[in-house]
Enzyme design. Structure first.
Site, PDB file in Angstrom:
ATOM      1  N   HIS A   1       1.010  -6.230   0.414  1.00  0.00           N
ATOM      2  CA  HIS A   1       1.365  -4.875   0.848  1.00  0.00           C
ATOM      3  C   HIS A   1       2.670  -4.910   1.633  1.00  0.00           C
ATOM      4  O   HIS A   1       2.964  -5.908   2.303  1.00  0.00           O
ATOM      5  CB  HIS A   1       0.261  -4.300   1.737  1.00  0.00           C
ATOM      6  CG  HIS A   1      -1.063  -4.184   1.051  1.00  0.00           C
ATOM      7  ND1 HIS A   1      -1.968  -5.218   1.000  1.00  0.00           N
ATOM      8  CD2 HIS A   1      -1.627  -3.153   0.364  1.00  0.00           C
ATOM      9  CE1 HIS A   1      -3.037  -4.836   0.326  1.00  0.00           C
ATOM     10  NE2 HIS A   1      -2.862  -3.595  -0.080  1.00  0.00           N
TER      11      HIS A   1
ATOM     12  N   ALA B   1      -8.090   1.517  -3.142  1.00  0.00           N
ATOM     13  CA  ALA B   1      -8.921   2.343  -2.260  1.00  0.00           C
ATOM     14  C   ALA B   1      -7.994   3.375  -1.627  1.00  0.00           C
ATOM     15  O   ALA B   1      -6.895   3.027  -1.197  1.00  0.00           O
ATOM     16  CB  ALA B   1      -9.548   1.469  -1.183  1.00  0.00           C
TER      17      ALA B   1
END
Ligand code: HPA
Length: 283
Positions: free
Chosen positions: A89, A119
């Site tokens: 990320h 998610a």
């Protein structure tokens, strides 16, 4: 920058060497990136070849809870597939080009379709935890782009078209598959933010005004990198929580990881039927 291309080729070679012993001639047709807590989906792969990221040259480890950091290759419901279990990320401090390195590597292995899962928080007030949203489009609010810098002409054009960042054909396949299975799914726009803070309620209202239906901290870099490489992209967002301000409770990562489980069974069923159809087709 030409180094990136050499690094991709080096990683592909190392992966091919590793799998050649177990399954000579293995060539994946589809790539799947599993988001936080979605690792169990990879249990469906037959005779999996599991390669920790730490064994692949030029890959980093992963640090976030719920992100294992493994590449898994094998047949998934009959389709030669490569799964990335765990992603990098931007909020971890990686450059965008590092974030997309695994994606570029599996694209360079020759996959036709890349399925991104994640998610997400539900911005759309009709969404509930456990819902699955087919990603129709995204809004890049990360303030960065993995293609920044000199263009890697070996990979794709300087100014890639993003009109169909998420293939309309893939959206149709995913929607009709869910329909056949009697699984209600949502369809909408993914707003990609940098994180790692969750949003403020005011930011969630802004994202809704901008046209976002779900919000998360991933997916956008990978979708951009795959489009650059001419690989078509499909996306499924697992809604784990109502976005900030839409519920009286505060948000925690533990809740996100826990609630992903609500989507795993539906996701598993959709992928079983959809992946054999998603492997075909052009962008
Ligand atoms: N916001 C951002 N990222 C997320 C969320 C959220 O509400 N839920 C899961 N990932």
């Amino acid at each position: 920058m030409a180094k990136v291309y050499d690094h991709i080729l080096e990683s592909v070679r190392a992966i091919r060497d590793r799998i050649a012993a177990a399954q000579p001639g293995f060539a994946p047709e589809i790539g799947v990136v599993l988001g936080s807590g979605l690792g169990p989906i990879a249990n469906r792969i037959e005779n999996p070849v599991v390669i920790p990221y730490t064994d692949i040259p030029n890959f980093h480890g992963t640090s976030v809870e719920g992100h294992a950091g493994k590449m898994i290759l094998g047949k998934f419901h009959g389709v030669p597939s490569v799964f990335l279990q765990g992603r990098f990320h931007v909020y971890e401090g990686y450059d965008m080009s590092d974030v997309v390195f695994p994606t570029r590597t599996i694209c360079a292995m020759g996959i036709k379709t890349l399925l991104l899962t994640n998610a997400s928080g539900g911005i759309n007030t009709r969404y509930r935890p456990g819902d699955i949203m087919i990603i129709e489009d995204h809004i890049n609010l990360m303030g960065d782009n993995p293609l920044k810098g000199p263009n890697l002409t070996q990979l794709g054009p300087r100014f890639p078209d993003m009109t169909e960042a998420y293939s309309a054909e893939c959206v149709r396949i995913l929607e009709s598959t869910a329909d056949e299975l009697g699984i209600a799914v949502q369809k909408g726009v993914y707003a990609g933010v940098l994180g790692p803070t969750y949003e403020t309620p005011a930011e969630v209202r802004m994202l809704r005004t901008l046209g976002g239906d779900a919000v998360g901290m991933s997916t956008v870099p990978e979708a951009i990198a795959a489009n650059h490489l001419g690989v078509r992209v499909a996306g499924l967002a697992c809604i784990t929580n109502l976005a900030a301000g839409l519920s009286p409770r505060k948000l925690t990562h533990a809740e996100v990881v826990e609630n992903v489980k609500l989507s795993v069974e539906s996701l598993d069923q959709i992928l079983e039927k959809a992946v054999p159809k998603l492997k075909y087709g052009k962008k």
